[in-house]
Design an enzyme around this catalytic site. Structure first.
Site, mmCIF file in Angstrom:
data_model
loop_
_atom_site.group_PDB
_atom_site.id
_atom_site.type_symbol
_atom_site.label_atom_id
_atom_site.label_comp_id
_atom_site.label_asym_id
_atom_site.label_seq_id
_atom_site.Cartn_x
_atom_site.Cartn_y
_atom_site.Cartn_z
ATOM 1 N N VAL A 70 17.965 18.575 -38.607
ATOM 2 C CA VAL A 70 18.890 19.328 -39.449
ATOM 3 C C VAL A 70 18.779 18.844 -40.892
ATOM 4 C CG1 VAL A 70 20.557 20.009 -37.681
ATOM 5 C CG2 VAL A 70 20.757 17.757 -38.753
ATOM 6 N N LYS A 71 18.763 19.822 -41.804
ATOM 7 C CA LYS A 71 18.719 19.515 -43.229
ATOM 8 C C LYS A 71 20.082 19.819 -43.831
ATOM 9 C CE LYS A 71 16.788 21.033 -47.640
ATOM 10 N NZ LYS A 71 16.035 22.082 -48.358
ATOM 11 N N GLN A 72 20.583 18.893 -44.644
ATOM 12 C CA GLN A 72 21.887 19.083 -45.258
ATOM 13 C C GLN A 72 21.922 18.412 -46.619
ATOM 14 O OE1 GLN A 72 24.504 20.742 -46.062
ATOM 15 N NE2 GLN A 72 25.265 20.827 -43.942
#
Length: 357
Positions: free
Chosen positions: A238-240
């Site tokens: 996941v990219k955040q």
């Protein structure tokens, strides 16, 4: 860049980043990135053998090979932010091959970009560095501008060009989010059938998230829930954005409005206002790190880019994250400077003195 150089670069105002001990959720409860991450964490899951192999290829590529950490170069800004605005600073990157060269010479684990960009050089480079194809985008040519991630191609097309992974964005909190979640859940299911890795940009998008002078698109509580939803549709990574504040639910539930659900212990026991603790809250929402959290590098701001990129890497690593995905800070510079910035980020993850808090 060694430990002393990293400390000097960040300066006195960042001293606590190197000494902080996280007392919210302790590191022994996390699934921390390590050389055996695939065997230890993903092998018991429902992921197929080909997906495990492709993810291991990520971990075995570039300067961070064998560490369990990731450094990814993302260049989808030609669509997301328009090509002229993105590449005017360095027009050589209108040519896709130079982007791939930057990723390889910059020591990255993978390169993330569009169907068109990666497809233009697939036969020459897909076997040299893992390709991560971004399958949906928000484009800025519709007038007036709108903000909606729409599919630009099929997962099978990415597989046919030799890509190891697909990536997508969901604008959680937007009117279009239900359709996006449904589309990408189906796309990720197909990607796993084909043995590909799935990466989700878990971004927030709603004008209501800006309130009383604060931008809660980067609050730990809201970004954490977006991550949790992303892992639920089986994103492997996941990219955040790095959290900059907290209390999004508290602010949005003021004035008699009911929004979402929260527990005050989210703010008193699971997080503090320290940057590492805010990022730790993102990690625990990724199933305690079973899905790797990579934080974005953000926009290029000139002279501060190196310091900001290294600071983000330190926070991510000490929080228990899996790495960084930084594009504009690298490709909006001459290639030599871009390579040096990517190497500086990677040096944080290679530095054993910088440990999980």
């Amino acid at each position: 860049m060694n430990y002393s150089q990293i400390v000097k670069l960040l300066g006195k105002e960042n001293e606590s980043l190197f000494t902080h001990t996280c007392k919210t959720i302790s590191s022994d409860k996390l699934h921390v990135p390590n050389p055996d991450f695939v065997d230890q964490i993903l092998l018991p899951s429902n992921r197929g053998v080909q997906t495990l192999r492709n993810l291991q290829q990520f971990f075995n590529t570039g300067r961070l090979a064998g560490t369990g950490y990731l450094s990814i170069l993302p260049v989808d800004q030609g669509i997301e932010h328009s090509a002229g605005a993105s590449f005017a600073a360095n027009p050589e990157y209108f040519d896709p091959e130079n982007i791939i060269k930057l990723a390889i010479e910059g020591g990255c684990n993978a390169v993330a970009s569009t169907f068109g960009l990666l497809g233009a050089v697939a036969r020459k480079y897909a076997h040299k560095i893992p390709f991560l194809v971004k399958i949906n985008h928000n484009e800025l040519l519709t007038y007036p501008n709108k903000f909606d991630q729409v599919l630009f191609g099929k997962v099978d097309d990415a597989w046919n060009m030799g890509a190891a992974a697909v990536g997508a964005t969901v604008y959680f909190g937007s009117e279009e989010s239900t359709r996006q979640i449904t589309e990408i859940a189906r796309a990720f299911d197909r990607a796993h059938e084909l043995g590909m890795v799935t990466v989700l940009w878990c971004y927030l998008r709603n004008s209501a998230f800006k309130k009383d002078g604060k931008d809660y698109h980067v609050s730990a509580d809201l970004t954490g829930q977006a991550i949790h939803l992303g892992v639920t549709i089986q994103a492997d990574i996941v990219k955040q954005k790095l959290p900059e504040n907290n209390g999004g639910y508290l602010a949005l539930n003021a004035d008699g409005i009911t929004y979402g659900k929260f527990d005050k212990r989210m703010y008193t026991q699971l997080a503090t206002d320290h940057p590492i603790d805010l990022c730790r809250y993102q990690v625990i929402n990724s199933y305690m790190g079973r899905a790797g959290l990579i934080n974005s590098g953000g926009a290029s701001e000139g002279k501060k880019d190196l310091m900001e990129a290294v600071r983000t890497a330190v926070i991510n690593k000490r929080a228990g994250g899996m790495g960084m995905i930084s594009g504009r800070k690298a490709f909006q510079k001459p290639m030599k400077e871009g390579i040096e910035l990517l190497h500086a980020i990677q040096d944080v993850y290679l530095e054993k003195k910088i440990a999980v808090a």
